[in-house]
Each structure stands twice: as structure tokens, then as C-alpha cells.
Design an enzyme around this catalytic site. Structure first.
Site, PDB file in Angstrom:
ATOM      1  N   SER A  61      -8.042   4.097   6.359  1.00 44.78           N
ATOM      2  CA  SER A  61      -8.225   3.058   7.371  1.00 44.78           C
ATOM      3  C   SER A  61      -9.566   3.225   8.081  1.00 44.78           C
ATOM      4  O   SER A  61     -10.107   4.324   8.142  1.00 44.78           O
ATOM      5  CB  SER A  61      -7.117   3.135   8.423  1.00 44.78           C
ATOM      6  OG  SER A  61      -5.844   3.065   7.832  1.00 44.78           O
TER       7      SER A  61
HETATM    8  N1  SAH Z   1      -3.450   7.291   6.708  1.00 41.84           N
HETATM    9  C1  SAH Z   1      -4.171   7.223   5.473  1.00 41.84           C
HETATM   10  C2  SAH Z   1      -4.341   5.803   5.004  1.00 41.84           C
HETATM   11  C3  SAH Z   1      -3.587   5.614   3.773  1.00 41.84           C
HETATM   12  S1  SAH Z   1      -3.489   3.990   3.083  1.00 41.84           S
HETATM   13  C4  SAH Z   1      -5.481   7.965   5.543  1.00 41.84           C
HETATM   14  O1  SAH Z   1      -5.858   8.464   6.604  1.00 41.84           O
HETATM   15  O2  SAH Z   1      -6.126   8.079   4.501  1.00 41.84           O
HETATM   16  C5  SAH Z   1      -1.713   3.834   2.939  1.00 41.84           C
HETATM   17  C6  SAH Z   1      -1.018   4.872   2.110  1.00 41.84           C
HETATM   18  O3  SAH Z   1       0.372   4.542   2.075  1.00 41.84           O
HETATM   19  C7  SAH Z   1      -1.483   4.940   0.653  1.00 41.84           C
HETATM   20  O4  SAH Z   1      -1.925   6.228   0.360  1.00 41.84           O
HETATM   21  C8  SAH Z   1      -0.206   4.578  -0.141  1.00 41.84           C
HETATM   22  O5  SAH Z   1      -0.092   5.296  -1.366  1.00 41.84           O
HETATM   23  C9  SAH Z   1       0.887   4.967   0.838  1.00 41.84           C
HETATM   24  N2  SAH Z   1       2.190   4.331   0.578  1.00 41.84           N
HETATM   25  C10 SAH Z   1       2.444   3.075   0.153  1.00 41.84           C
HETATM   26  N3  SAH Z   1       3.765   2.874   0.022  1.00 41.84           N
HETATM   27  C11 SAH Z   1       4.376   4.040   0.390  1.00 41.84           C
HETATM   28  C12 SAH Z   1       5.749   4.461   0.464  1.00 41.84           C
HETATM   29  N4  SAH Z   1       6.756   3.659   0.130  1.00 41.84           N
HETATM   30  N5  SAH Z   1       5.984   5.725   0.878  1.00 41.84           N
HETATM   31  C13 SAH Z   1       4.975   6.560   1.216  1.00 41.84           C
HETATM   32  N6  SAH Z   1       3.672   6.215   1.155  1.00 41.84           N
HETATM   33  C14 SAH Z   1       3.370   4.966   0.754  1.00 41.84           C
END
Ligand code: SAH
Length: 208
Positions: A61
Site C-alpha cells: 500500500s
Molecule cells: N500490508 C501489505 C499489503 C498487502 S496487499 C504490505 O504492507 O505489503 C494485500 C495482501 O492480501 C496480498 O499480499 C494478498 O495476497 C493478501 N490476501 C488476499 N486475500 C487474502 C486472504 N483471503 N487471506 C490472507 N491474505 C490475503
């Protein structure tokens, strides 16, 4: 090294000029080395206020979004937090700066991202953050109840398991909706119902 710290300070100065952020949020944003969480080839852009690709079709993000969410969660030392969507681990590290790494539990859908995040968190001093590969829709019951829970991916509604694992008085935060999402914060009442508030339109990758 100090070059990265200077760039980070400049970014945080820019964020604080636009948003009203609590002192804990500002200190955490100044402390966590975002450039160490993004892929090598993207490091030069680590202190621009923009999302970046982190592999597996996912993105870290934008810094302002992490800051706004940290603020809305009203974090403090010792508060226990569940994060859904570890990604590269950056947001978890910012949360850990405020609450203490041993109080952060994060679930990531993609095995390889979970493994990399664990490694990066260990290298940057946040090795006590717990990361599990799995489906965040089920939360992480083993360590419940949590005082706070947030999603870094968009869901149609707060996942029921996550609501169940939140302590009364606890705060939930997530982007809710499909293409156009709203950042929704909710506080759990003693009877289990949620008092909700909306915090603007946002765009996140979808929850799987
Ligand atoms: N907070 C993160 C941003 C990640 S983007 C950072 O600092 O980098 C959102 C993330 O949610 C992705 O890595 C994706 O794989 C994960 N995601 C999507 N669906 C999910 C689920 N059902 N359970 C766990 N993670 C999930």
C-alpha cells in the site's frame, strides 16, 4: 544508509503536512525502513507516496494509506492486533512499532509472500511478529481475542470469523466493497454488534 533515512523523513514530513497523524503513527512511519520491504528493483521508489508491486500480483500500500490506517486503529503499546494480508510485511512492521512485535499476528494467503515477509521482518528487527500462510477469512483463532483487526485487501463485508475473534470494545478496519471501496472502521459493542463509520473511498487488491 542515512540517505534512506533522509528520504524517509522527507516523505513523513510530506504526509504530516497533508494528514493529521498521531505521534505514535508518525514515529512508526519514521522508524520502519520501507526500502527493505520492497523488491530490490523498486527500492529507488520506496519513499515516494505510492503503492508498489511486491510479486504474486500483489502490491504494498501507499505510505499515506498505511499511516491513515495506523491512526484510525488507535494503536498503543501492548494492544493485540490481527492483520489479514501480510504482503511484504511493511504494514505489519509499522503496527509492530506501536504495539510491540510480539502482539502482531498476520495471515497471508500466498505461501511465498508469507515466507519472504517472515524473513524481511526478522532481518529488520521485527522477528517477533507472527506470520501464518492461510486464508485470512478464517482469522487466526489460536491467538484470539484481538483488540484490533484490519484487512489490507478488499472484502464485501468484514469476515465473520474476524468479527468473532475481536474482543468487545475492539476496533475493526477494512476496505469494504468491490471496485470502489470504502474504508470502514467499526467498534464491537458488548452485545457483539458493530458501530460503524466510513473514512473515504480507497482502492485495494481483493480478498481471495
Ligand atoms: N500490508 C501489505 C499489503 C498487502 S496487499 C504490505 O504492507 O505489503 C494485500 C495482501 O492480501 C496480498 O499480499 C494478498 O495476497 C493478501 N490476501 C488476499 N486475500 C487474502 C486472504 N483471503 N487471506 C490472507 N491474505 C490475503
Amino acid at each position: 544508509m542515512s540517505d534512506w533515512a533522509d528520504r524517509r523523513d522527507a516523505l513523513v514530513d510530506q504526509l504530516t503536512s497533508r494528514e493529521t497523524l498521531g505521534s505514535e503513527t508518525v514515529a512508526a512511519m519514521r522508524a520502519v525502513p520501507r526500502h527493505r520491504f520492497v523488491p530490490e528493483g523498486k527500492r529507488q521508489a520506496a519513499y515516494a507516496d505510492t503503492p508498489l508491486p511486491i510479486g504474486a500480483g500483489q502490491t504494498i500500500s501507499a505510505p499515506h494509506m498505511v499511516a491513515i490506517m495506523t491512526n484510525l486503529l488507535e494503536l498503543a503499546e501492548g494492544v493485540r492486533v490481527l492483520e489479514i494480508g501480510t504482503g511484504c510485511g511493511y504494514h505489519a512492521a509499522v503496527t509492530a512499532e506501536v504495539v510491540g512485535p510480539e502482539n502482531v499476528y498476520s495471515v497471508e494467503y500466498h505461501d511465498d509472500l508469507a515466507r519472504q515477509a517472515r524473513e524481511t521482518l526478522a532481518r529488520t528487527g521485527y522477528g517477533a511478529v507472527s506470520v501464518r500462510a492461510g486464508d485470512g477469512k478464517r482469522g487466526w483463532p489460536d491467538h484470539a481475542p484481538y483488540d484490533r483487526a484490519y484487512l489490507t485487501c478488499a472484502a464485501p463485508e468484514f469476515p465473520k470469523a474476524v468479527v468473532d475473534q475481536l474482543a468487545p470494545g475492539g476496533i475493526l478496519l477494512a476496505p469494504l466493497g468491490e471496485r470502489r471501496q470504502t474504508l470502514v472502521r467499526a467498534q464491537k459493542r458488548d452485545d457483539g454488534s458493530l458501530a460503524r463509520g466510513e473514512h473515504g473511498h480507497v482502492r485495494f487488491v481483493p480478498l481471495r
